[in-house]
Design a protein around this motif. Structure first.
Motif, PDB file in Angstrom:
ATOM      1  N   LEU A   8       0.021 -22.283  -4.057  1.00  0.00           N
ATOM      2  CA  LEU A   8      -0.565 -22.420  -4.700  1.00  0.00           C
ATOM      3  C   LEU A   8      -0.387 -20.526  -5.552  1.00  0.00           C
ATOM      4  N   GLY A   9       0.624 -20.035  -4.765  1.00  0.00           N
ATOM      5  CA  GLY A   9       1.297 -18.307  -5.769  1.00  0.00           C
ATOM      6  C   GLY A   9       0.215 -17.406  -4.964  1.00  0.00           C
ATOM      7  N   MET A  10      -0.576 -17.536  -4.455  1.00  0.00           N
ATOM      8  CA  MET A  10      -1.842 -16.281  -3.419  1.00  0.00           C
ATOM      9  C   MET A  10      -1.206 -15.413  -3.201  1.00  0.00           C
ATOM     10  N   GLN A  11      -1.225 -14.365  -3.363  1.00  0.00           N
ATOM     11  CA  GLN A  11       0.219 -13.296  -2.014  1.00  0.00           C
ATOM     12  C   GLN A  11      -1.689 -12.090  -1.946  1.00  0.00           C
ATOM     13  N   VAL A  12      -1.324 -12.057  -0.532  1.00  0.00           N
ATOM     14  CA  VAL A  12      -2.357 -10.341   0.059  1.00  0.00           C
ATOM     15  C   VAL A  12      -1.415  -9.382  -1.380  1.00  0.00           C
ATOM     16  N   VAL A  13      -2.615  -8.508  -1.797  1.00  0.00           N
ATOM     17  CA  VAL A  13      -2.096  -7.676  -2.660  1.00  0.00           C
ATOM     18  C   VAL A  13      -2.920  -5.929  -1.721  1.00  0.00           C
ATOM     19  N   GLU A  14      -3.786  -6.485  -1.514  1.00  0.00           N
ATOM     20  CA  GLU A  14      -4.474  -5.054  -0.450  1.00  0.00           C
ATOM     21  C   GLU A  14      -5.043  -5.651   0.318  1.00  0.00           C
ATOM     22  N   TRP A  15      -5.278  -4.915   2.016  1.00  0.00           N
ATOM     23  CA  TRP A  15      -5.679  -5.705   3.057  1.00  0.00           C
ATOM     24  C   TRP A  15      -6.289  -4.141   4.317  1.00  0.00           C
ATOM     25  N   SER A  16      -7.251  -4.234   4.377  1.00  0.00           N
ATOM     26  CA  SER A  16      -7.093  -3.018   5.396  1.00  0.00           C
ATOM     27  C   SER A  16      -8.414  -3.285   5.740  1.00  0.00           C
ATOM     28  N   GLU A  17      -9.203  -2.703   6.727  1.00  0.00           N
ATOM     29  CA  GLU A  17      -9.732  -3.333   7.747  1.00  0.00           C
ATOM     30  C   GLU A  17     -11.209  -3.403   7.082  1.00  0.00           C
ATOM     31  N   GLY A  18     -12.085  -4.176   6.672  1.00  0.00           N
ATOM     32  CA  GLY A  18     -13.354  -4.663   6.623  1.00  0.00           C
ATOM     33  C   GLY A  18     -13.110  -5.486   4.844  1.00  0.00           C
ATOM     34  N   ILE A  19     -11.904  -5.238   3.650  1.00  0.00           N
ATOM     35  CA  ILE A  19     -11.424  -5.558   2.719  1.00  0.00           C
ATOM     36  C   ILE A  19     -10.293  -6.518   3.017  1.00  0.00           C
ATOM     37  N   ALA A  20     -10.127  -7.665   1.936  1.00  0.00           N
ATOM     38  CA  ALA A  20      -8.918  -7.974   1.678  1.00  0.00           C
ATOM     39  C   ALA A  20      -9.388  -8.843  -0.260  1.00  0.00           C
ATOM     40  N   VAL A  21      -7.810  -8.868  -0.805  1.00  0.00           N
ATOM     41  CA  VAL A  21      -7.884  -8.497  -2.624  1.00  0.00           C
ATOM     42  C   VAL A  21      -6.222  -9.522  -1.911  1.00  0.00           C
ATOM     43  N   VAL A  22      -6.796 -10.824  -3.214  1.00  0.00           N
ATOM     44  CA  VAL A  22      -5.945 -11.792  -2.839  1.00  0.00           C
ATOM     45  C   VAL A  22      -5.388 -11.595  -5.123  1.00  0.00           C
ATOM     46  N   GLU A  23      -4.272 -12.511  -5.172  1.00  0.00           N
ATOM     47  CA  GLU A  23      -3.885 -12.686  -6.199  1.00  0.00           C
ATOM     48  C   GLU A  23      -2.936 -13.799  -6.419  1.00  0.00           C
TER      49      GLU A  23
END
Length: 141
Positions: A16-31
């Motif tokens: 799909l072309g997804m990438q993790v751009v932020e990841w820490s305890e309790g939060i994750a952001v994919v774009e």
């Protein structure tokens, strides 16, 4: 991108072309950069793409492992998606946050927005950490 972030999304997510751009305890952001392959017959991003983004962001929010060479794995138990607006081509961002739970099962919620910050979809789900992934130390990769 760090190896840990890169390893977090493999196979289907890479397709799909997804990438993790932020990841820490309790939060994750994919774009994801939506392009014609992500569109449905109406010319908007397919709901399955938005749901996949939510599934990834919400589940990863409860699986962060700060130790190099170690990971935490999990699985989705339930996922509900509410579509709010149509998504066109361009950068899409899914943010997931842990809202509660215990060692094995946790609940998370999140949203998908476009490059302008417009809300496209919301989701909530329940996830289970696999054996060995209950603690923040995770398991060897």
């Amino acid at each position: 991108m760090s190896e840990t972030r890169q390893a977090a999304l493999m196979g289907y997510h890479e397709l799909l072309g997804m990438q993790v751009v932020e990841w820490s305890e309790g939060i994750a952001v994919v774009e994801l950069v939506a392009d014609p392959r992500h569109l449905n017959r109406s010319g908007i991003v397919h709901g399955g793409v938005l749901t996949s983004m939510l599934d990834s962001a919400l589940s990863l929010a409860g699986l962060h492992c700060p130790l190099p060479g170690r990971v935490r794995r999990g699985m989705t138990l339930s996922l509900t998606t509410t579509f709010v607006g149509p998504a066109g081509a361009g950068v899409l961002r899914a943010t997931g946050r842990v809202r509660g739970g215990g060692r094995k099962v946790y609940m998370a919620c999140g949203e998908v927005t476009d490059a302008e910050g417009l809300l496209l979809a919301m989701g909530e789900g329940a996830f289970r950490r696999r054996s060995g992934s209950e603690s923040p130390e995770g398991v060897a990769e």
